[in-house]
Write an enzyme that holds these catalytic residues in place. Sequence first.
Site, short mmCIF file in Angstrom:
data_model
loop_
_atom_site.label_atom_id
_atom_site.label_comp_id
_atom_site.label_asym_id
_atom_site.label_seq_id
_atom_site.Cartn_x
_atom_site.Cartn_y
_atom_site.Cartn_z
N TYR A 54 -63.16 -28.90 -15.51
CA TYR A 54 -63.87 -27.63 -15.64
C TYR A 54 -63.84 -27.19 -17.07
CZ TYR A 54 -64.24 -22.43 -15.87
OH TYR A 54 -64.74 -21.09 -16.18
N HIS A 84 -71.47 -15.60 -24.98
CA HIS A 84 -70.25 -14.49 -24.52
C HIS A 84 -70.25 -13.47 -25.89
CE1 HIS A 84 -69.33 -17.24 -21.57
NE2 HIS A 84 -68.00 -16.88 -21.27
N ASN A 196 -60.71 -18.15 -24.49
CA ASN A 196 -60.15 -17.82 -23.05
C ASN A 196 -58.70 -17.48 -23.60
OD1 ASN A 196 -59.57 -18.08 -20.46
ND2 ASN A 196 -60.88 -19.62 -19.98
N TYR A 280 -36.41 23.47 -22.92
CA TYR A 280 -35.96 22.02 -22.70
C TYR A 280 -36.79 21.08 -23.94
CZ TYR A 280 -35.17 22.95 -17.48
OH TYR A 280 -34.77 23.07 -16.42
N ARG A 283 -33.63 21.28 -26.15
CA ARG A 283 -32.39 20.63 -25.47
C ARG A 283 -32.35 19.42 -24.89
NH1 ARG A 283 -30.80 23.54 -20.02
NH2 ARG A 283 -32.11 25.08 -20.69
N PHE A 329 -54.73 -16.49 -18.36
CA PHE A 329 -55.70 -15.87 -19.15
C PHE A 329 -55.77 -14.33 -18.79
CE2 PHE A 329 -58.26 -17.98 -15.88
CZ PHE A 329 -58.63 -16.98 -15.10
N GLU A 414 -64.75 -13.74 -10.58
CA GLU A 414 -63.76 -13.20 -11.18
C GLU A 414 -63.51 -11.66 -10.74
OE1 GLU A 414 -65.18 -13.73 -15.26
OE2 GLU A 414 -64.87 -15.63 -15.15
#
Length: 499
Positions: A54, A84, A196, A280, A283, A329, A414
């Site tokens: 792959y 990409h 990746n 608060y 405190r 990944f 994905e």
Amino acid sequence: MKPLDLTGQNLKPSDFYDVVLRRRPVRLSPAAVKKMNRARRVVEKMLAEHQVVYGVTTGFGKLADQKISDGDIRQLQVNLIRSHACGLGSPLSETQTRGMMLLRAQVLARGYSGVRPVIVERLIQMLNRGVHPVIPSRGSVGASGDLIPLAHLAQPLIGEGEAFFEGKRLSGGRALQQAGIPPIVLEAKEGLSLVNGTQGALALGLLSLFAAERLAETADVAGAMSLEALMGTPTAFDLKIQKLRPYPGQMKVAQNIRTLLSKSQIRASHIACSRVQDPYSIRCMPQVHGAVRDAIGYVRQILSIETNSVTDNPIVFPDEEAILAGGNFHGHPIALALDFLAIALTHLGVMSERRIAQLVDPECIDLPRFLTKRPGLHSGLMMPQVAAAALASECKLLAHPASVDSIPTSANQEDYVSMAMGAALKLDQIVLNVEGILAVELIAAAQGVEFHAPLKPGKGVARAMATLRSEIPPLEADRSLSKELGKVSEMIREGIFSL
């Protein structure tokens, strides 16, 4: 500074900050070179045997069923980077980009990616010479890692894309040429190994973690200063109380505040007053600020693990001469941690804003409204509290977890993603907002303390006020405080108020 030997292992947060923020030089260790060469030989052996691997001899994502011919393997890697590199939005900052570069080099140096050492050596050269790729901030869904930002990071390596160098935005090829760095010709798997991984969200997360630690320190200082201005009691910070609920953060915050309030003349002046409990936001600082500190500790642990992890796909195992596909990944560990930190820092900011509100409209002590000597003619600190409220409300919106969202991509290959980069980008804005809120509190609290003169605050508070007053004068009459708030925010960022 002595150069950092990059081994792919044992990179500490302090090393990261030295390189990214202080320009510590980096070099690739000989041991890492040996490990990388072993993994590379596995890739080349499988290529020689025409095995189907792959991303090496196939397409990517949903196109993994497409076999790539031997003659197209180099072009496949270049096409991956080009396709990409489609990010949107303003570029990441220089420090964020430097963080990504160092972390990507770190992962590849580990010796499980199958790339040649020259890839890491070129990344290190760019880092040391100050060639910073232009990386758009939007486009990553956090699986398969930060593909789009990392593709933009990789572009200048092959002489494409854009980069900043010596204050100029140049083409990637031109930036390399001016820096005296030759571009790379990518071999099999190298383009995939460059894109990746989780290094986008991780770099931003580590930088926000660094800021968060300073915010936590500053919040204790600002809170103690507000307590003095409001003539509060230190009783709630007594060690006996903390021991009955001994969270590490709670114990630390209570100790810090006790130290800051030590030898306070303001406290001595009202020790017998009828008020026994404060709001608060005063405190419960040990309980809230302390919980934030414990959250920061958890996030530090997660990001330290991620920094030294292999997040490629597929991963090369030299001992077994195997290449295995998996899901390292996936950014969910980072996404959850950064969402947690965003929530924690939001509490820090919102509680600070509540103390500011107490300061500008005190109910129980003799402070002038809005901390000005002539309310009405002067608005004093009325509007800085409004600004702090706006920032606090924005933090609440941004604190919604990014990690609970997912959107399918790559034709449902994905189909469940982490949104880690979204978590990192939101957190970055929350950090800026909380810096601003604490800046308002420091200015307001100092103003309030000075109304109690000649009584002096605790020694730690007095030191913090002297530091503030070295840059910011008291507010005697109305003036624009925008630049001064920016200056105090910068001081917080630089750790000036850290204990």
